[in-house]
Motif scaffolding. Structure first.
Motif, PDB file in Angstrom:
ATOM      1  N   ASN A  16       0.744  -1.121  -0.011  1.00  0.00           N
ATOM      2  CA  ASN A  16      -0.001  -0.145  -0.061  1.00  0.00           C
ATOM      3  C   ASN A  16       0.887   1.325  -0.036  1.00  0.00           C
ATOM      4  O   ASN A  16       2.035   1.056   0.080  1.00  0.00           O
ATOM      5  N   LYS A  17       0.314   2.448   0.057  1.00  0.00           N
ATOM      6  CA  LYS A  17       1.191   3.626  -0.324  1.00  0.00           C
ATOM      7  C   LYS A  17       2.039   3.776   0.863  1.00  0.00           C
ATOM      8  O   LYS A  17       3.215   4.147   0.742  1.00  0.00           O
ATOM      9  N   ARG A  18       1.527   3.403   2.277  1.00  0.00           N
ATOM     10  CA  ARG A  18       2.291   3.741   3.315  1.00  0.00           C
ATOM     11  C   ARG A  18       3.792   2.902   3.396  1.00  0.00           C
ATOM     12  O   ARG A  18       4.726   3.161   3.425  1.00  0.00           O
ATOM     13  N   ASP A  19       3.467   1.664   2.932  1.00  0.00           N
ATOM     14  CA  ASP A  19       4.400   0.572   2.829  1.00  0.00           C
ATOM     15  C   ASP A  19       5.460   0.681   1.874  1.00  0.00           C
ATOM     16  O   ASP A  19       6.581   0.289   1.777  1.00  0.00           O
ATOM     17  N   ALA A  27       7.739   3.705   2.859  1.00  0.00           N
ATOM     18  CA  ALA A  27       8.564   3.131   3.659  1.00  0.00           C
ATOM     19  C   ALA A  27       9.613   2.262   3.200  1.00  0.00           C
ATOM     20  O   ALA A  27      10.851   2.329   3.289  1.00  0.00           O
TER      21      ALA A  27
END
Length: 496
Positions: A75-78, A81
């Motif tokens: 997903n965007k967050r991962d 990161a």
């Protein structure tokens, strides 16, 4: 246990391949990040081939000495990161680091600003502003990696896909916009700017070029660019922006002493695989009626053809279909044709509607099919002309290569003035027989012999591959219509 054995085999191969790396690679820190995005939320389509594409690139990088981090369905967050962690790893590796990022999945550009984004699998695109909410700005990623000061940075995006239209805009914008490379960086897209890439086409070709010794990194990308363009008949044109200033080779910079073997193939003359390939190309089994617009020089009108499968060539993960088309109108000026389609996973990736043309009366050209002359199955397409008792014939040499059909040479094979001989004019016949060369597929031979009463000089002519043009060039050519000249020379007492 089986998985462990597979891993050990791969590890052994990777270690063996390290022995082939340039000596400079021992001082480099080679770091790779390979990301595949398959299952998206919302209306974004599933990128079925993403995992396979990513694994193909990861294997090539491991075999050429890269420490590869592999990630899937972020997903965007991962996604943010993972890219941040990898960027910091490159930064900490120092100025001798080489970084390679490969991303396959969905990417999109804003319909108004033109900014391009990599999308997390949680992306639900309704409004154009969702791109910034669910995606990562590619320019920001570029600037972050440029700031590491690495020796060479490769950012490769196999993410040129169609996305749905946004509210307030008439249609979705295709592909990715231009993102300029920074110094010591190369940015590559699987297809051109503002265009859509086919799945599974770019990655395997790029992986082969990464593994190929004897070329610089920028040449590997240029070769992949040319090969994909050839394999798809220019329907997919990869884009590269190169600002590399330090010399870098993925494999050894020196060319290997042993000539590389051609890619394996299987010739298919009949059966279910041929039938299935024809179905994929034409949507019908056995025969298909197709309307094709003639070239403008021949009137530009629509013509109707009945196509049938001729043969196919199976390569590693796709098949090249060659079919014969008979023109419905069988007048003298109407010609049949031979067409070719390259097909991967049931989808046509390249089309050549006019690979070769007949001489008239609606029929496709005659040809013979040869193996052993060049690296791959080769069509010897026959053509000829007859007038005032003279017959001239030639064969066009067309090789069905993994990267598309390639015209190699037009070889004169007959000059016959028998029909023009009368009274004291004696006939002259020159025949040429095409033969393979013992020195390899970079050349072939044409054995020319005068087989009539009038004799000229027999010759064994060598046709040699010109790498720049891709065509084979003869080391000798007879003067045009040599037999007519010899026939009249003999009449005047200047010949035999």
């Amino acid at each position: 246990m089986a998985n462990r054995l597979t891993f050990l085999r791969r590890a052994f191969l990777a270690c063996a391949c390290l022995l082939l790396l340039p000596s400079a690679a021992l001082a480099e820190t080679r770091l790779g990040l390979v990301i595949s995005q398959t299952d998206y939320a919302g209306d974004l389509s599933r990128v079925t081939s993403a995992s396979q594409e990513a694994d193909t690139i990861a294997s090539a990088l491991i075999e050429t000495g890269f420490d590869v981090t592999r990630a899937h369905d972020l997903n965007k967050r991962d996604l943010a990161a993972t890219l941040n962690a990898f960027r910091r790893k490159v930064d900490m590796a120092g100025p001798d680091a080489v970084a390679f990022v490969y991303y396959t999945g969905h990417g999109a550009q804003h319909p108004e600003s033109g900014d391009s984004y990599l999308l997390g699998v949680d992306a639900e695109l309704v409004a154009a502003s969702d791109l910034a909410f669910y995606g990562l700005d590619m320019q920001t990623q570029r600037d972050g990696f440029a700031a590491t000061g690495a020796k060479a940075i490769f950012l490769v995006f196999d993410a040129c896909r169609n996305v749905p239209g946004f509210s307030g805009y008439k249609a979705g914008v295709k592909g990715l916009s231009r993102v300029e490379a920074r110094p010591d960086m190369l940015i590559a897209y699987a297809t051109g700017l503002d265009d859509v890439a086919k799945e599974g086409v770019y990655a395997p070709v790029l992986a082969e070029e990464i593994r190929r010794p004897g070329q610089k990194a920028e040449d590997a990308f240029a070769a992949a660019q040319r090969r994909v363009a050839g394999r798809t008949n220019r329907s997919q044109l990869p884009w590269t922006n190169n600002l590399l200033y330090n010399e870098f080779c993925f494999a050894a910079c020196e060319k290997p002493a042993v000539t590389e073997r051609p890619e394996p193939f299987e010739l298919v003359m009949s059966g279910s695989e041929l039938d299935q390939a024809f179905l994929s190309a034409y949507g019908e089994f056995g025969k298909a009626t197709v309307e094709i617009k003639a070239e403008e020089e021949f009137g530009g009108q629509m013509e109707t053809f009945t196509f049938e499968p001729a043969f196919a060539v199976k390569f590693d993960d796709y098949i090249a279909l060659v079919s014969k088309g008979t023109n419905k109108d069988d007048a003298h000026v109407n010609v049949g044709r031979i067409s070719a389609h390259y097909i991967k996973d049931g989808e046509v990736i390249g089309t050549w509607l006019g690979l070769a043309y007949g001489n008239g009366f609606g029929m496709p050209p005659d040809y013979s099919l040869r193996t052993g002359l060049l690296n791959y199955p080769t069509m010897m397409v026959k053509s000829g002309w007859m007038g005032q008792g003279q017959v001239l014939a030639s064969e066009d040499v067309i090789e069905i290569t993994p990267d598309g059909p390639v015209f190699r040479a037009s070889v004169p094979t007959l000059d016959d003035t028998t029909g023009a001989a009368y009274e004291e004019l004696r006939p002259c016949v020159l025949e040429g027989t095409i033969k393979p060369s013992r020195s390899g597929a970079d050349s072939f031979l044409v054995d020319y012999k005068f087989t009539s009463e009038i004799k000229g000089t027999d010759r064994l002519v060598t046709y040699t591959l010109n790498p720049a043009s891709g065509e084979y060039v003869p080391d000798f050519e007879y003067e045009q219509e040599i037999c007519a000249s010899l026939m009249f020379d003999a009449l005047q007492g200047n010949g035999n």
